[in-house]
Scaffold this active site. Sequence first.
Site, PDB file in Angstrom:
ATOM      1  N   CYS A 164       0.806  -1.220   0.000  1.00 55.49           N
ATOM      2  CA  CYS A 164       0.000   0.000   0.000  1.00 55.49           C
ATOM      3  C   CYS A 164       0.838   1.270   0.000  1.00 55.49           C
ATOM      4  O   CYS A 164       0.285   2.360  -0.108  1.00 55.49           O
ATOM      5  CB  CYS A 164      -0.921   0.005   1.217  1.00 55.49           C
ATOM      6  SG  CYS A 164      -2.210  -1.250   1.131  1.00 55.49           S
ATOM      7  N   VAL A 167       5.300   3.898   5.290  1.00 57.35           N
ATOM      8  CA  VAL A 167       4.872   4.524   6.537  1.00 57.35           C
ATOM      9  C   VAL A 167       6.078   5.257   7.111  1.00 57.35           C
ATOM     10  O   VAL A 167       7.164   4.684   7.238  1.00 57.35           O
ATOM     11  CB  VAL A 167       4.360   3.479   7.550  1.00 57.35           C
ATOM     12  CG1 VAL A 167       3.940   4.163   8.846  1.00 57.35           C
ATOM     13  CG2 VAL A 167       3.199   2.689   6.971  1.00 57.35           C
ATOM     14  N   LYS A 182       0.905   7.070   6.906  1.00 61.30           N
ATOM     15  CA  LYS A 182       0.877   6.130   5.789  1.00 61.30           C
ATOM     16  C   LYS A 182       0.720   6.932   4.509  1.00 61.30           C
ATOM     17  O   LYS A 182      -0.206   7.737   4.373  1.00 61.30           O
ATOM     18  CB  LYS A 182      -0.271   5.130   5.937  1.00 61.30           C
ATOM     19  CG  LYS A 182      -0.319   4.096   4.823  1.00 61.30           C
ATOM     20  CD  LYS A 182      -1.374   3.047   5.094  1.00 61.30           C
ATOM     21  CE  LYS A 182      -0.911   2.034   6.113  1.00 61.30           C
ATOM     22  NZ  LYS A 182       0.155   1.141   5.598  1.00 61.30           N
ATOM     23  N   ASP A 281      -8.922  -6.426   4.575  1.00 60.65           N
ATOM     24  CA  ASP A 281      -7.508  -6.736   4.365  1.00 60.65           C
ATOM     25  C   ASP A 281      -6.842  -7.167   5.672  1.00 60.65           C
ATOM     26  O   ASP A 281      -5.738  -6.744   5.988  1.00 60.65           O
ATOM     27  CB  ASP A 281      -6.779  -5.540   3.768  1.00 60.65           C
ATOM     28  CG  ASP A 281      -5.408  -5.912   3.196  1.00 60.65           C
ATOM     29  OD1 ASP A 281      -5.246  -7.066   2.744  1.00 60.65           O
ATOM     30  OD2 ASP A 281      -4.503  -5.063   3.219  1.00 60.65           O
ATOM     31  N   ASN A 286      -1.219  -6.297   9.585  1.00 58.33           N
ATOM     32  CA  ASN A 286      -2.135  -5.224   9.975  1.00 58.33           C
ATOM     33  C   ASN A 286      -2.614  -5.353  11.419  1.00 58.33           C
ATOM     34  O   ASN A 286      -3.532  -4.644  11.830  1.00 58.33           O
ATOM     35  CB  ASN A 286      -3.344  -5.192   9.033  1.00 58.33           C
ATOM     36  CG  ASN A 286      -2.974  -4.664   7.661  1.00 58.33           C
ATOM     37  OD1 ASN A 286      -1.977  -3.952   7.517  1.00 58.33           O
ATOM     38  ND2 ASN A 286      -3.754  -5.000   6.649  1.00 58.33           N
ATOM     39  N   ASP A 302      -5.131  -0.184   9.190  1.00 61.38           N
ATOM     40  CA  ASP A 302      -5.489  -0.267   7.763  1.00 61.38           C
ATOM     41  C   ASP A 302      -6.939  -0.669   7.533  1.00 61.38           C
ATOM     42  O   ASP A 302      -7.309  -1.088   6.441  1.00 61.38           O
ATOM     43  CB  ASP A 302      -4.568  -1.240   7.005  1.00 61.38           C
ATOM     44  CG  ASP A 302      -3.220  -0.610   6.709  1.00 61.38           C
ATOM     45  OD1 ASP A 302      -3.032   0.569   7.054  1.00 61.38           O
ATOM     46  OD2 ASP A 302      -2.364  -1.286   6.136  1.00 61.38           O
TER      47      ASP A 302
END
Length: 482
Positions: A164, A167, A182, A281, A286, A302
């Site tokens: 994604c 961070v 993020k 997700d 996560n 997330d």
Amino acid sequence: METLPTQDVMDGEYSEEEECSQESGAWGRLFPLGESFIAMDLNKEEYSFGRGENCDVPFNNNGSKKHQCFQAYSKVHFKILRQTTTTGVHVFLEDFSSNGTFINGDKVGKGNKQVLANNDEIGLALKKNKAFMFMDLVDANDSDIPDEIKERYTLTKTLGRGACGEVRLAFAKGSCEKFAVKIITKKKFTTGGKHAVNLSKQVMSEVNILKALKHPCIIGIEDVIDTPEVLYIVLELVEGGELFDKVVSLSQYDEPTAKLLFYQMLLACKYLHEQGITHRDLKPENILLQSDEKETLIKITDFGLSKFVDAGSMMKTFCGTPTYLAPEILITAGSGTYTKAIDAWSLGVILFICLAGYPPFSDERKDMDLPKQIMGGHYTFPKQYWKGVSEDAIDLIKKLMTVDAAKRITLADALQHPWFKDEDMKVKSQKLMYPDQDVMGPPSTKPKSSPKKRPMAPSSDEPEAKRRGSCDTNSPPTTPTT
């Protein structure tokens, strides 16, 4: 010396009114990582730090315990120097201490000098006793950071990278409070060659909903800043690492610890579902841990990203790997309409990994590719790897990983599963989630308004029973399949 009390990351002390100074002509900046250290700009060519009163930056504990290693500091502990050499202008740290000055955990050594680079961390006396992070204002390349971010935060080192985006650690201007930012490049999540566009008013209303979520096991969203190409999500910073890394280091959790952590995951996801939010997700990367302690608070992160990307791209790019995806997503190639049941499946995969140390599906299998394994629910529980795990735990996994979403157990029902008839575990979880409360019941939590490698699957050299086999998850048995 190694018995001195320390901690990996400590919050710097500063007053609410004090700002991270931005004096003109500054070439560097120090951010506080340890208690009783302050933020400061560097504009002179040389600075000395130590217990001595004549130092440019004297360490004076005034009888306070906040300088935990105060007695181990030298009168002149180290110096920061900005010097011109034949190769250009460089910043150096020179160590004058008896007990050591550390850069990123490596000891410099008395009389030695080392280049100080952007985002380096400085430790005193012990490598874990962190004092400052150095930011090079000359070499730091933040040209791509929008003004809206720069006006409110100073972005420093990269904390992690994934499918994604990246961070980064951020310090709020005015307080130096730490956050995780993020950074998501939106073109990664567009399909059909369409250009990314700013968040619509409808999606921004979703952002406000996400920001209003309040649960001890869910990462707080401080802010969301949208630009045409990039999305910045400012998050609560949790410094205990990811569940993924913990499972890798431990190989697997013992069952009581896995139950304590998983109970929190279920509570948090159930809360999200009650607010009309499906995570989509869920995976060990996560799930964040508040501390290094075995029994710790978990934080789910997330959970809001699916609000910001094209649902059709979820399978291809958003999730990175299909290991944790529910069968119905793969069956429809990411283009279907999904229910909250997809989170239950992913949680089942996470619980499987926590207890076994390897994933239920593997792309190392030669007889069946990964999507087919998932869509058919082809997983098993070899006795040699599961003999110490209770039948209740295995039964819950099967109910969560039921291929037919309509027959899959809900999170509310999962919380009532016999595996969770454990009052001691529930007391521990309540103390972790609500440490300031003596009552058992939680307070109202309704709101006011480069991809990592997965845990290793069993090797192709392992017994065939471990790698092959199918579990009929539509009618889950109550005893493990061997």
